[in-house]
Enzyme design. Structure first.
Site, PDB file in Angstrom:
ATOM      1  N   GLN A   1     -15.459 -32.356   0.950  1.00 32.06           N
ATOM      2  CA  GLN A   1     -16.328 -32.320  -0.221  1.00 32.06           C
ATOM      3  C   GLN A   1     -16.648 -30.894  -0.619  1.00 32.06           C
ATOM      4  OE1 GLN A   1     -17.149 -34.991  -2.041  1.00 32.06           O
ATOM      5  NE2 GLN A   1     -17.812 -33.432  -3.469  1.00 32.06           N
TER       6      GLN A   1
ATOM      7  N   HIS B   1     -14.439 -28.852  -3.063  1.00 28.39           N
ATOM      8  CA  HIS B   1     -14.356 -29.180  -4.484  1.00 28.39           C
ATOM      9  C   HIS B   1     -14.736 -27.984  -5.348  1.00 28.39           C
ATOM     10  CE1 HIS B   1     -13.188 -33.270  -5.337  1.00 28.39           C
ATOM     11  NE2 HIS B   1     -13.865 -33.702  -4.291  1.00 28.39           N
TER      12      HIS B   1
ATOM     13  N   GLU C   1     -23.830 -38.986  -4.195  1.00 28.67           N
ATOM     14  CA  GLU C   1     -22.636 -39.415  -4.930  1.00 28.67           C
ATOM     15  C   GLU C   1     -21.690 -40.155  -3.979  1.00 28.67           C
ATOM     16  OE1 GLU C   1     -18.960 -37.373  -7.473  1.00 28.67           O
ATOM     17  OE2 GLU C   1     -20.124 -36.177  -6.042  1.00 28.67           O
ATOM     18  N   HIS C   2     -21.364 -39.536  -2.861  1.00 28.97           N
ATOM     19  CA  HIS C   2     -20.544 -40.147  -1.807  1.00 28.97           C
ATOM     20  C   HIS C   2     -21.387 -40.270  -0.550  1.00 28.97           C
ATOM     21  CE1 HIS C   2     -17.749 -37.698  -4.326  1.00 28.97           C
ATOM     22  NE2 HIS C   2     -16.997 -38.785  -4.260  1.00 28.97           N
TER      23      HIS C   2
ATOM     24  N   ASP D   1     -11.259 -41.027  -3.236  1.00 29.62           N
ATOM     25  CA  ASP D   1     -10.874 -40.019  -4.219  1.00 29.62           C
ATOM     26  C   ASP D   1      -9.487 -40.277  -4.782  1.00 29.62           C
ATOM     27  OD1 ASP D   1     -13.196 -38.616  -4.180  1.00 29.62           O
ATOM     28  OD2 ASP D   1     -12.440 -36.892  -3.060  1.00 29.62           O
TER      29      ASP D   1
ATOM     30  N   HIS E   1     -40.416 -62.537 -40.857  1.00 25.39           N
ATOM     31  CA  HIS E   1     -39.778 -63.161 -39.693  1.00 25.39           C
ATOM     32  C   HIS E   1     -40.188 -64.632 -39.583  1.00 25.39           C
ATOM     33  CE1 HIS E   1     -38.789 -59.095 -38.484  1.00 25.39           C
ATOM     34  NE2 HIS E   1     -38.165 -59.540 -37.384  1.00 25.39           N
TER      35      HIS E   1
END
Length: 426
Positions: free
Chosen positions: A255, A258, A322-323, A356, A415
């Protein structure tokens, strides 16, 4: 990399912080590019391609010749890998298909939903330091399954005006309709407003740098929908004394590589594993090609030791990663208690890199704590649901009084009259 042992809960908010990504400071620059592309179309796009990507382009769209050439430039091994990943992504996302049911809510009153594909979608695929051909699959495959009629892809070219052949091959097998050699802010602007070459789309997907993030935020205010708020990528690993330190380190670093603003976290109630994990991280780090980038990410990454498993679960649900990778002897039990996460990877043999690339789940996920409210990209991301209702004369008799009372009490006489006039006709 920080190591924090047994922090009190009042210290948790500081430990939950991510690397700061305030894109508002970029808005003036981004607005200038957006406005010029909106007004001048292709001419502005080409000018900014020369300025930012250092390339002079005669044509923005990737040609059929370039597509055929790309097919010859990548190995059969990579082609087979891309195709297998595509098949798995296709199977998983096809299983998410929506089937609406007609429901009679009151006798004579029938309601239902129909799923309709978003007609035109735009996909942004970064070039940058790595060609993210896997993201092409993650976005284009569900778009095609959903039935989107026009799938437009923008990605920055290299200085020779070429797009990485793996991106082009993945786009072909995934079913992309049109590919353009455009990067950054100008790519988002092209898809949001449309130019002489690039069709205007209704929703934009895909990751990018802080300028792309800012551009997506601005165009989403009134021009086009976007997939989700974006921030730097992140992972949290939950581990206990049964976990393999080398596996933890590998997940931590996969990770961190990245980008310099990525974040990795190890959260554990087993202090005894920390020393071995730190040693494994250093050993593996020294072998990485992207060591410099990874080291920068590690500078705001953390190992946190908590008192017990419940604290680990509570901390994780507040962090909303996220992960999330769970390497514990009771990983299924812990996974069942997770409420906030983008994607969960369970057990010793489930690395984040599987999601991924090729297991089938989507890797476009909410970051920066947005997993508390957002899902990752899925088939529904490319679909809108339209509601229908049909009321018979019996139905308006049964329901009309309720509608009249509610409308009158909201002081909306027209209405109420829309019902009254029908009841009088019966």
């Amino acid at each position: 990399m920080e190591i924090i042992k047994y922090p009190s809960k009042r210290d948790w908010p500081a430990l939950l912080t991510r690397p700061a990504l305030d894109v508002t400071a970029l808005f003036d620059t981004v607005r200038t590019v957006l406005d010029e592309v909106k007004e001048q179309g292709d001419a502005a796009v080409k000018r900014y391609e020369e300025k930012f990507d250092k390339v002079v382009l005669a044509d923005l769209q990737v040609s059929e010749v370039e597509m055929r050439d790309a097919d010859k430039l990548i190995s059969e091994e990579l082609k087979q890998a891309i195709c297998q990943a595509k098949d798995n992504i296709e199977k998983f996302h096809a299983s998410q298909s929506f089937t609406g049911q007609k429901i009679e809510t009151t006798s004579g009153v029938t309601c239902w939903q129909k799923a309709v594909a978003i007609e035109k979608v735009g996909l942004y695929i970064p070039g940058g330091t790595a060609p993210l051909f896997s993201t092409v699959l993650m976005l284009a495959v569900p778009a095609r399954i959903a039935g989107c009629r026009e799938i437009v892809l923008c990605t920055p070219p290299d200085k020779e005006g070429k797009v990485h052949p793996a991106i082009l091959f993945a786009a072909k097998v995934a079913g992309v309709n049109k590919i353009f050699k455009i990067g950054g802010i100008q790519a988002i602007a092209s898809m949001a407003y449309g130019t002489q070459s690039v069709p205007k789309v209704y929703k934009i997907f895909g990751p990018g740098n802080q300028y792309v993030t800012a551009a997506k935020q601005l165009v989403s205010l009134k021009e086009v929908a976007i997939d989700m708020p974006a921030g730097p990528s992140e992972v949290e690993v939950i581990a206990d004394e049964t976990a393999n330190p080398d596996f933890i380190a590998a997940d931590f670093l996969s990770q961190a590589e990245h980008g310099a603003d990525s974040q990795a976290m190890l959260v554990t109630a087993s202090e005894g594993i920390v020393e071995d994990v730190v040693r494994a991280i250093q050993e593996q780090l020294d072998l990485l090609l992207r060591k410099e980038i990874t080291e920068k990410a590690l500078s705001h990454s953390r190992i946190i030791v908590l008192n017990n498993e419940q604290e680990v679960i509570d901390f994780t649900n507040q962090y909303a990663p996220e992960h999330l990778i769970i390497q514990t002897k009771n990983y299924r039990d812990i996974a069942g208690k997770i409420e906030n996460a983008g994607s969960v990877f369970m057990g010793a043999y489930t690395p984040e890199s599987a999601g991924d690339y090729a297991s089938g789940t989507n890797h476009t996920l909410p970051t920066n704590g947005y997993a508390k409210a957002y899902s990752g990209v899925n088939l529904d991301s490319f679909i809108k649901k339209i509601t229908f209702q049909e009321i018979t004369s019996e139905g308006i008799r049964n329901l009309g009084g309720t509608i009249q009372i509610m409308a009158a009490n909201e002081h909306l006489d027209a209405h109420r009259n829309a019902v009254t006039i029908r009841l009088k006709s019966l």
